[in-house]
Scaffold this motif. Sequence first.
Motif, PDB file in Angstrom:
ATOM      1  N   GLN A 267       8.745   7.377  -9.763  1.00 28.49           N
ATOM      2  CA  GLN A 267       7.458   7.836  -9.242  1.00 28.49           C
ATOM      3  C   GLN A 267       7.505   9.274  -9.114  1.00 28.49           C
ATOM      4  OE1 GLN A 267       6.598   5.435  -5.577  1.00 28.49           O
ATOM      5  NE2 GLN A 267       5.707   3.800  -7.025  1.00 28.49           N
ATOM      6  N   GLU A 268       8.585   9.810  -8.960  1.00 19.18           N
ATOM      7  CA  GLU A 268       8.626  11.318  -8.688  1.00 19.18           C
ATOM      8  C   GLU A 268       8.952  12.303  -9.846  1.00 19.18           C
ATOM      9  OE1 GLU A 268      11.955  11.887  -5.930  1.00 19.18           O
ATOM     10  OE2 GLU A 268      10.784  10.953  -4.341  1.00 19.18           O
ATOM     11  N   ASN A 269       9.035  11.519 -11.147  1.00 20.87           N
ATOM     12  CA  ASN A 269       9.316  12.322 -12.419  1.00 20.87           C
ATOM     13  C   ASN A 269       8.173  11.611 -13.364  1.00 20.87           C
ATOM     14  OD1 ASN A 269      12.000  13.900 -12.210  1.00 20.87           O
ATOM     15  ND2 ASN A 269      12.164  11.853 -11.021  1.00 20.87           N
ATOM     16  N   PRO A 270       7.341  12.550 -13.831  1.00 18.20           N
ATOM     17  CA  PRO A 270       6.061  12.174 -14.517  1.00 18.20           C
ATOM     18  C   PRO A 270       6.720  11.760 -15.909  1.00 18.20           C
ATOM     19  CG  PRO A 270       5.311  13.997 -13.390  1.00 18.20           C
ATOM     20  CD  PRO A 270       6.847  13.782 -13.030  1.00 18.20           C
ATOM     21  N   ALA A 271       8.051  12.441 -16.299  1.00 12.68           N
ATOM     22  CA  ALA A 271       8.431  11.969 -17.509  1.00 12.68           C
ATOM     23  C   ALA A 271       8.850  10.482 -17.673  1.00 12.68           C
ATOM     24  CB  ALA A 271       9.777  12.876 -17.710  1.00 12.68           C
ATOM     25  N   LEU A 272       9.077  10.102 -16.678  1.00  8.70           N
ATOM     26  CA  LEU A 272       9.454   8.658 -16.631  1.00  8.70           C
ATOM     27  C   LEU A 272       8.204   7.466 -16.689  1.00  8.70           C
ATOM     28  CD1 LEU A 272      12.634   8.677 -14.512  1.00  8.70           C
ATOM     29  CD2 LEU A 272      12.451   8.870 -17.036  1.00  8.70           C
ATOM     30  N   TRP A 273       7.282   8.024 -16.525  1.00  4.51           N
ATOM     31  CA  TRP A 273       5.675   7.071 -16.096  1.00  4.51           C
ATOM     32  C   TRP A 273       5.524   6.297 -17.465  1.00  4.51           C
ATOM     33  CZ3 TRP A 273       1.943  10.598 -13.201  1.00  4.51           C
ATOM     34  CH2 TRP A 273       2.352  11.018 -11.741  1.00  4.51           C
ATOM     35  N   ASN A 274       4.758   5.596 -17.205  1.00  5.82           N
ATOM     36  CA  ASN A 274       4.407   4.398 -18.242  1.00  5.82           C
ATOM     37  C   ASN A 274       3.257   4.934 -19.009  1.00  5.82           C
ATOM     38  OD1 ASN A 274       5.761   2.557 -16.442  1.00  5.82           O
ATOM     39  ND2 ASN A 274       3.987   2.266 -15.232  1.00  5.82           N
ATOM     40  N   GLY A 275       3.461   4.457 -20.494  1.00  6.17           N
ATOM     41  CA  GLY A 275       2.655   4.764 -21.544  1.00  6.17           C
ATOM     42  C   GLY A 275       2.452   6.174 -21.664  1.00  6.17           C
ATOM     43  N   GLU A 276       1.254   6.396 -21.925  1.00 10.61           N
ATOM     44  CA  GLU A 276       0.840   8.001 -22.373  1.00 10.61           C
ATOM     45  C   GLU A 276       0.883   8.807 -21.031  1.00 10.61           C
ATOM     46  OE1 GLU A 276      -3.113   7.114 -24.087  1.00 10.61           O
ATOM     47  OE2 GLU A 276      -2.268   7.801 -26.223  1.00 10.61           O
ATOM     48  N   ALA A 277       1.129   8.324 -19.877  1.00  6.72           N
ATOM     49  CA  ALA A 277       1.089   9.140 -18.793  1.00  6.72           C
ATOM     50  C   ALA A 277       2.538   9.847 -18.862  1.00  6.72           C
ATOM     51  CB  ALA A 277       0.931   8.308 -17.520  1.00  6.72           C
ATOM     52  N   GLY A 278       3.499   9.012 -19.511  1.00  9.04           N
ATOM     53  CA  GLY A 278       5.268   9.259 -19.485  1.00  9.04           C
ATOM     54  C   GLY A 278       5.318  10.145 -20.760  1.00  9.04           C
ATOM     55  N   THR A 279       6.395   9.908 -21.477  1.00  6.53           N
ATOM     56  CA  THR A 279       6.842  10.530 -22.703  1.00  6.53           C
ATOM     57  C   THR A 279       7.857   9.906 -23.258  1.00  6.53           C
ATOM     58  OG1 THR A 279       7.131  12.701 -23.731  1.00  6.53           O
ATOM     59  CG2 THR A 279       8.564  11.927 -21.714  1.00  6.53           C
ATOM     60  N   ASP A 280       7.972  10.106 -24.547  1.00  7.12           N
ATOM     61  CA  ASP A 280       9.093   9.511 -25.420  1.00  7.12           C
ATOM     62  C   ASP A 280      10.274   9.728 -25.132  1.00  7.12           C
ATOM     63  OD1 ASP A 280       6.961   8.620 -27.137  1.00  7.12           O
ATOM     64  OD2 ASP A 280       7.040  10.020 -28.602  1.00  7.12           O
ATOM     65  N   ILE A 281      11.303   8.728 -25.763  1.00  3.90           N
ATOM     66  CA  ILE A 281      12.757   8.952 -25.215  1.00  3.90           C
ATOM     67  C   ILE A 281      13.551   9.627 -26.567  1.00  3.90           C
ATOM     68  CG2 ILE A 281      13.111   6.896 -26.315  1.00  3.90           C
ATOM     69  CD1 ILE A 281      15.286   6.307 -24.399  1.00  3.90           C
ATOM     70  N   VAL A 282      14.103  10.534 -26.285  1.00  2.00           N
ATOM     71  CA  VAL A 282      14.988  11.479 -27.351  1.00  2.00           C
ATOM     72  C   VAL A 282      16.421  11.060 -27.194  1.00  2.00           C
ATOM     73  CG1 VAL A 282      15.649  14.053 -28.071  1.00  2.00           C
ATOM     74  CG2 VAL A 282      13.278  13.411 -27.154  1.00  2.00           C
ATOM     75  N   PHE A 283      17.045  10.406 -28.116  1.00  5.93           N
ATOM     76  CA  PHE A 283      18.304  10.170 -28.077  1.00  5.93           C
ATOM     77  C   PHE A 283      19.317  11.273 -28.620  1.00  5.93           C
ATOM     78  CE2 PHE A 283      18.098   5.843 -26.750  1.00  5.93           C
ATOM     79  CZ  PHE A 283      16.806   5.457 -27.350  1.00  5.93           C
ATOM     80  N   TYR A 284      20.583  11.448 -28.043  1.00  9.73           N
ATOM     81  CA  TYR A 284      21.665  12.434 -28.620  1.00  9.73           C
ATOM     82  C   TYR A 284      22.816  11.521 -29.104  1.00  9.73           C
ATOM     83  CZ  TYR A 284      19.230  15.797 -25.693  1.00  9.73           C
ATOM     84  OH  TYR A 284      18.118  16.628 -25.054  1.00  9.73           O
ATOM     85  N   ALA A 285      23.119  12.040 -30.234  1.00 13.99           N
ATOM     86  CA  ALA A 285      24.375  11.625 -30.752  1.00 13.99           C
ATOM     87  C   ALA A 285      25.755  11.894 -30.107  1.00 13.99           C
ATOM     88  CB  ALA A 285      24.511  12.070 -32.163  1.00 13.99           C
ATOM     89  N   THR A 286      26.599  11.107 -29.835  1.00 19.69           N
ATOM     90  CA  THR A 286      27.851  11.258 -28.943  1.00 19.69           C
ATOM     91  C   THR A 286      29.025  10.699 -29.876  1.00 19.69           C
ATOM     92  OG1 THR A 286      28.117   9.135 -28.391  1.00 19.69           O
ATOM     93  CG2 THR A 286      26.436  10.293 -27.346  1.00 19.69           C
ATOM     94  N   SER A 287      30.129  11.319 -29.215  1.00 23.73           N
ATOM     95  CA  SER A 287      31.445  10.948 -30.065  1.00 23.73           C
ATOM     96  C   SER A 287      31.819   9.536 -29.816  1.00 23.73           C
ATOM     97  CB  SER A 287      32.591  11.825 -29.449  1.00 23.73           C
ATOM     98  OG  SER A 287      32.643  11.793 -27.987  1.00 23.73           O
TER      99      SER A 287
END
Length: 453
Positions: free
Chosen positions: A364-384
């Motif tokens: 609830q405190e981080n709009p990046a994690l909100w649902n649907g268009e209220a939030g945002t996409d997920i960006v993945f990073y490659a790892t070793s």
Amino acid sequence: MKQYYSILILVAFLLGACSNSNQKTVTPASDENPLAWSEDAVMYEVNVRQYTSEGTFNAFAKHLPRLKELGVEILWFMPIHPIGEENRKGTLGSYYSIQDYTAVNPEFGTFEDFKTLVKQAHDMGFKVLIDCVANHTSWDNVWMSQHKDWYTQDSLGNVLPPNPDWSDVADLNYNNQEMRAAMIDAMDYWVAEANIDGYRCDYAGGVPTDFWEEARASLDKIKPVFMLAEDQDHLDLLEKAFDCNYGWTMHHYMNEIYSGEKSVDDIMSYFMQVDSTYPAGTYPLQFTSNHDENSWNGTAYERLGEAVKTFAVLSFTIPGMPLIYNGQEAGLNKRLEFFEKDQIDWNRDPSMTDLYEQLIDLKQENPALWNGEAGTDIVFYATSNPEDLLAFKREKDKNSVLVVMNLSENKLTGNVDVEAGNYHEFFTNEDISLGISEDITLEPWNYLVFVEN
């Protein structure tokens, strides 16, 4: 969906647990967005029969202050209607064998008891969904004797179940327009008379999409409602009828990652598919358990073992609305009987309450994690360690959440190329400086959640 693949170097870190006690708030609705309250919401599934020793609405109501403190905003009640007796399974029968769509199961109380519960929940800031079971009824449903033509029949006129295993229910015939109208009337009834806020629709893919679209239009004339489909395969349901569906694939991937059958790559592929196929503004429900999984396939502890907390964190940080099945916040570790009385043990593991309170705060405190268009996409990073090391970020405006997880039973040391800077680890409340070439070691099933504002 954006994906960034670079090399990253990891560092040793173990999570502690600390409790956040921030007061939860409800996102206000507006004429432009009447369902704005769902944007940062977490759903909580209520099994009234098993919730208390009494198994009633009035007994459940005593838990509302605790659930308010926990921070959940949407209460989904499993079917509240009378249960059929003909061909009943077990002693008490299945909640999903509906005898009367406009009545209340007398085990739970009265219609007035339910209305009072809804009002009390609303006064405390909750929204209320109930289950809609539109594919089938009990064999002694009030419709059966008067409207046999409302049911699917064989060439001899025998009413059929939806499939042989569902022997306690009779399949409804959606070619019959009178039946459709009666079903919509029943759905309208609970919104108009009990003031519920929407439905979780059982086996939604077993009912024609055009029916759901007609029902949604009728319901929205009474008040704007939230609609959840128990379905993943019919994405056309999300175009006009439903706001959210079941994230079955992600749920199964979590089980299979723990058993070694799937890997981080499968999570990345899943979200590529979601991003490319879901209608704008719609999203999946993410969960580690629900009533079906708990009763038939095993508790979260049976399926996820020592990674129960890891996958709870994952379900709250990936795109979608998180679901908590009642009792999970107390470490529910038994399969609740489906056709019998089997009360939840509320005294098992208070650390899970702390974890879910923290996760709801995080959501609830981080709009990046909100649902649907209220939030945002997920960006993945490659790892070793691409099979076992998951790293992703969700960022909106000046708010970002970076998650790094060891999804294996082995201690891992690896590398990840994240943006160098100062990060705040959510669970330990520590400020940590990360560069692009730091060694990080994660214990089995360990995780780090960094927040930037």
